[in-house]
Write a protein that holds these residues in place. Structure first.
Motif, PDB file in Angstrom:
ATOM      1  N   LEU A   1      -5.951  -5.361  -9.944  1.00  0.00           N
ATOM      2  CA  LEU A   1      -4.433  -5.129 -10.180  1.00  0.00           C
ATOM      3  C   LEU A   1      -4.312  -4.870 -11.624  1.00  0.00           C
ATOM      4  O   LEU A   1      -3.458  -4.001 -11.850  1.00  0.00           O
ATOM      5  N   LYS A   2      -4.986  -5.677 -12.755  1.00  0.00           N
ATOM      6  CA  LYS A   2      -4.728  -5.202 -14.204  1.00  0.00           C
ATOM      7  C   LYS A   2      -5.354  -3.829 -14.241  1.00  0.00           C
ATOM      8  O   LYS A   2      -4.508  -3.214 -15.061  1.00  0.00           O
TER       9      LYS A   2
ATOM     10  N   LYS B   1       0.064 -10.605  -3.592  1.00  0.00           N
ATOM     11  CA  LYS B   1      -1.123 -10.011  -3.760  1.00  0.00           C
ATOM     12  C   LYS B   1      -1.403  -8.764  -3.109  1.00  0.00           C
ATOM     13  O   LYS B   1      -2.217  -7.838  -3.521  1.00  0.00           O
TER      14      LYS B   1
ATOM     15  N   ASP C   1      -7.575  -9.932  -9.006  1.00  0.00           N
ATOM     16  CA  ASP C   1      -6.774 -10.046 -10.284  1.00  0.00           C
ATOM     17  C   ASP C   1      -7.151  -8.708 -11.266  1.00  0.00           C
ATOM     18  O   ASP C   1      -6.437  -8.320 -11.997  1.00  0.00           O
TER      19      ASP C   1
ATOM     20  N   ASP D   1       1.351  -4.890  -9.244  1.00  0.00           N
ATOM     21  CA  ASP D   1       1.700  -6.355  -8.781  1.00  0.00           C
ATOM     22  C   ASP D   1       0.916  -6.720  -7.509  1.00  0.00           C
ATOM     23  O   ASP D   1       0.551  -7.805  -7.233  1.00  0.00           O
ATOM     24  N   TYR D   2       0.679  -5.787  -6.700  1.00  0.00           N
ATOM     25  CA  TYR D   2       0.065  -5.774  -5.262  1.00  0.00           C
ATOM     26  C   TYR D   2      -0.663  -4.680  -4.908  1.00  0.00           C
ATOM     27  O   TYR D   2      -0.281  -3.488  -5.590  1.00  0.00           O
TER      28      TYR D   2
END
Length: 336
Positions: free
Chosen positions: A124-125, A161, A121, A130-131
């Motif tokens: 990705l940020k 993901k 997570d 998004d993946y």
């Protein structure tokens, strides 16, 4: 200035399937382990990204802790996507990993569902994605059941993901068991990333056989043995090299032994006879094995990328060349 990739970029590259999956990777991929972190100028990294993509390299390999500082290579990737590569996202393979120390506390590394989920997570940020195309377990975690790690990775694919699952630094037995557990969890192991070069042939001791048996691709990291298979060390340790940097997490001066230098000199002579540089020959030597999907290069200059990609123009190795190379490697490995 708006970046426009060269129209002929795909014509310069060879693309290989990763095992029995539908994933294709360029024969040469670019790793962002070093020279792409926050301590390096963005414009320099940007020039290397552009040169790589224009040469047909569509795979950029990261990990949560790449930098320095940790996480900053992914931030650079995210910035590159915003400034140059957003229109090309569907042409890119972006991979990242989790498993080595990333933050303080009991959940900052390892293979637990807590760490791996939080790490993905965060990645990705940082990249604004998004993946990711490939998500790796960066190393096995003896304190976490392998079932837990593999079930978590399979879940990322179901959640969208990650598109493909990879492993890195797993032994042959661990890899085979992980592949079976992934299949039981409804996933599939697509690729394994081991350290592999002329000077580190450990994957030949069972791993490549397991990958072939399970239909898994292989991408070699450190294919130039952290610079030992370049002409940089043929005459010893030059000033300004990694081996001169006492703070470097990579190559140290005690790794550059007389045996290593002698081996590099002999290999360089063969490369010159083939009309290649030593790095080009070292990469071509790995890719001669059909079980290899890609070689993962690092770069500090655009010219390094361009030189390595020209390796694809290499002539096949003759049986005589391979025998001479094998003799050189065996001669200096004995007794080390």
């Amino acid at each position: 200035m708006v970046y426009e990739a060269t129209a002929e970029r795909f014509d310069k590259m060879t693309y290989n399937k990763a095992g029995h999956s539908g994933l294709k990777l360029p024969a040469v991929s670019l790793g962002l382990w070093h020279h792409f972190g926050g301590v390096h100028p963005f414009e320099h990294a940007r020039s290397m990204f552009r040169a790589a993509f224009d040469a047909g390299i569509v795979h950029f390999d990261l990990a949560n802790n790449y930098g320095p500082p940790p996480g900053s290579a992914e931030e650079t990737m995210g910035r590159m996507l915003r400034t140059d590569f957003a229109p090309y996202r569907d042409e890119l393979i972006i991979s990242t990993k989790a498993g080595y120390p990333m933050w303080e506390g009991p959940y900052g590394d390892g293979g637990s569902k807590k760490h791996v989920t939080a790490s993905l997570d965060q990645s990705l940020k940082r990249m604004g994605l998004d993946y990711v195309d490939i998500f790796y377990s960066h190393r096995p975690d003896p304190k976490t059941p392998l079932e837990e790690t593999m079930e978590t990775l399979a879940g990322f694919v179901r959640q969208g993901k990650a598109l493909y699952i990879g492993l890195s630094n797993y032994s042959p037995d661990e890899t085979e068991r992980a592949a079976d557990l992934l299949q039981q969890a409804g996933g599939r192991l697509a690729i394994h990333q081991p350290q592999y070069s002329m000077l580190n042939r450990e994957p030949e001791n069972g791993l490549l056989d397991v990958l072939e048996k399970k239909g898994v691709g292989c991408i070699a990291f450190a294919p130039l043995a952290q610079g030992l298979l370049t002409t940089k060390y043929v005459s010893g340790i030059p000033s300004g090299s990694r081996a001169k940097d006492a703070n470097s997490p990579f190559l140290q001066s005690d790794h550059v032994t007389e045996r290593i230098v002698r081996r590099a000199q002999k290999l360089n002579e063969i490369a010159e006879k083939r009309g290649q540089t030593l790095p080009q020959m070292a990469l071509a030597w790995l890719l001669k094995d059909p079980r290899l999907t890609s070689v993962l290069i690092g770069a500090s200059q655009v010219r390094h990328i361009e030189e390595n990609v020209r390796m694809l123009q290499s002539l096949p190795f003759s049986d005589e060349e391979l025998a001479v190379i094998e003799a050189i490697l065996n001669e200096t490995i004995k007794g080390e």
